[in-house]
Design a protein around this motif. Structure first.
Motif, PDB file in Angstrom:
ATOM      1  N   VAL A  25     -14.372  14.004   8.281  1.00 12.03           N
ATOM      2  CA  VAL A  25     -13.920  13.261   9.461  1.00 12.03           C
ATOM      3  C   VAL A  25     -12.762  12.336   9.091  1.00 12.03           C
ATOM      4  O   VAL A  25     -11.768  12.245   9.821  1.00 12.03           O
ATOM      5  CB  VAL A  25     -15.101  12.468  10.073  1.00 12.03           C
ATOM      6  N   VAL A  32     -13.898   8.979  14.912  1.00 14.61           N
ATOM      7  CA  VAL A  32     -15.352   9.049  14.757  1.00 14.61           C
ATOM      8  C   VAL A  32     -15.805   7.971  13.786  1.00 14.61           C
ATOM      9  O   VAL A  32     -15.131   7.709  12.787  1.00 14.61           O
ATOM     10  CB  VAL A  32     -15.770  10.441  14.214  1.00 14.61           C
ATOM     11  N   VAL A  83     -25.638  12.005  17.505  1.00 14.09           N
ATOM     12  CA  VAL A  83     -24.194  12.056  17.731  1.00 14.09           C
ATOM     13  C   VAL A  83     -23.973  11.495  19.129  1.00 14.09           C
ATOM     14  O   VAL A  83     -24.510  12.015  20.104  1.00 14.09           O
ATOM     15  CB  VAL A  83     -23.650  13.498  17.630  1.00 14.09           C
ATOM     16  N   THR A 104     -20.547  18.392  11.430  1.00 19.92           N
ATOM     17  CA  THR A 104     -19.138  18.437  11.824  1.00 19.92           C
ATOM     18  C   THR A 104     -18.950  19.322  13.057  1.00 19.92           C
ATOM     19  O   THR A 104     -18.105  19.037  13.898  1.00 19.92           O
ATOM     20  CB  THR A 104     -18.225  18.885  10.666  1.00 19.92           C
ATOM     21  N   ILE A 107     -19.947  17.187  15.999  1.00 14.75           N
ATOM     22  CA  ILE A 107     -18.884  16.193  16.239  1.00 14.75           C
ATOM     23  C   ILE A 107     -17.706  16.851  16.945  1.00 14.75           C
ATOM     24  O   ILE A 107     -17.187  16.327  17.931  1.00 14.75           O
ATOM     25  CB  ILE A 107     -18.443  15.531  14.910  1.00 14.75           C
TER      26      ILE A 107
END
Length: 114
Positions: A25, A32, A83, A104, A107
């Motif tokens: 990230v 994020v 999340v 990921t 996200i």
């Protein structure tokens, strides 16, 4: 947001994956934030765990469970990863250990929704 404890074998096993996802990230400069919530141990023990496992994202020390109680039962298992979307609503939840690729992916999905 990840609820964890140094005494929790699945938390130990996922720690490298969480760090890997955090680094991804950061490298991709995504908007994020990561936050750990240490559950049921002294701040010194939690900090020692973070150092030992080279965790660089921030984590709140256990303070009697106030942040965890504020989750209103959304993270009863340890580990649990939530999340959140841009409005701080839970967009995804993983109860149990999460891998870097799953996290990921979640996200990316949330970011794509705007």
């Amino acid at each position: 947001m990840n609820v964890w404890g140094s005494w929790c074998p699945p938390c130990i096993s996922e720690s490298a994956d969480l760090q890997k996802a955090w680094e991804s990230v950061q490298r991709r400069r995504l908007p994020v934030r990561f936050l750990g919530l240490d559950k049921m141990e002294t701040p010194a023990t939690g900090l020692s765990f973070q150092r030992q496992h080279r965790i660089t994202y921030p984590s709140l020390a256990y303070d009697g469970g106030v942040p965890i109680l504020a989750l209103q039962g959304k993270a009863v298992a340890t580990p649990t990863t939530l999340v959140l979307d841009r409005s701080a609503r839970i967009a995804a939840r993983v109860s149990g250990p999460v891998t870097a690729s799953v996290l990921t992916g979640l996200i990316d999905d949330v970011l794509a929704q705007g």
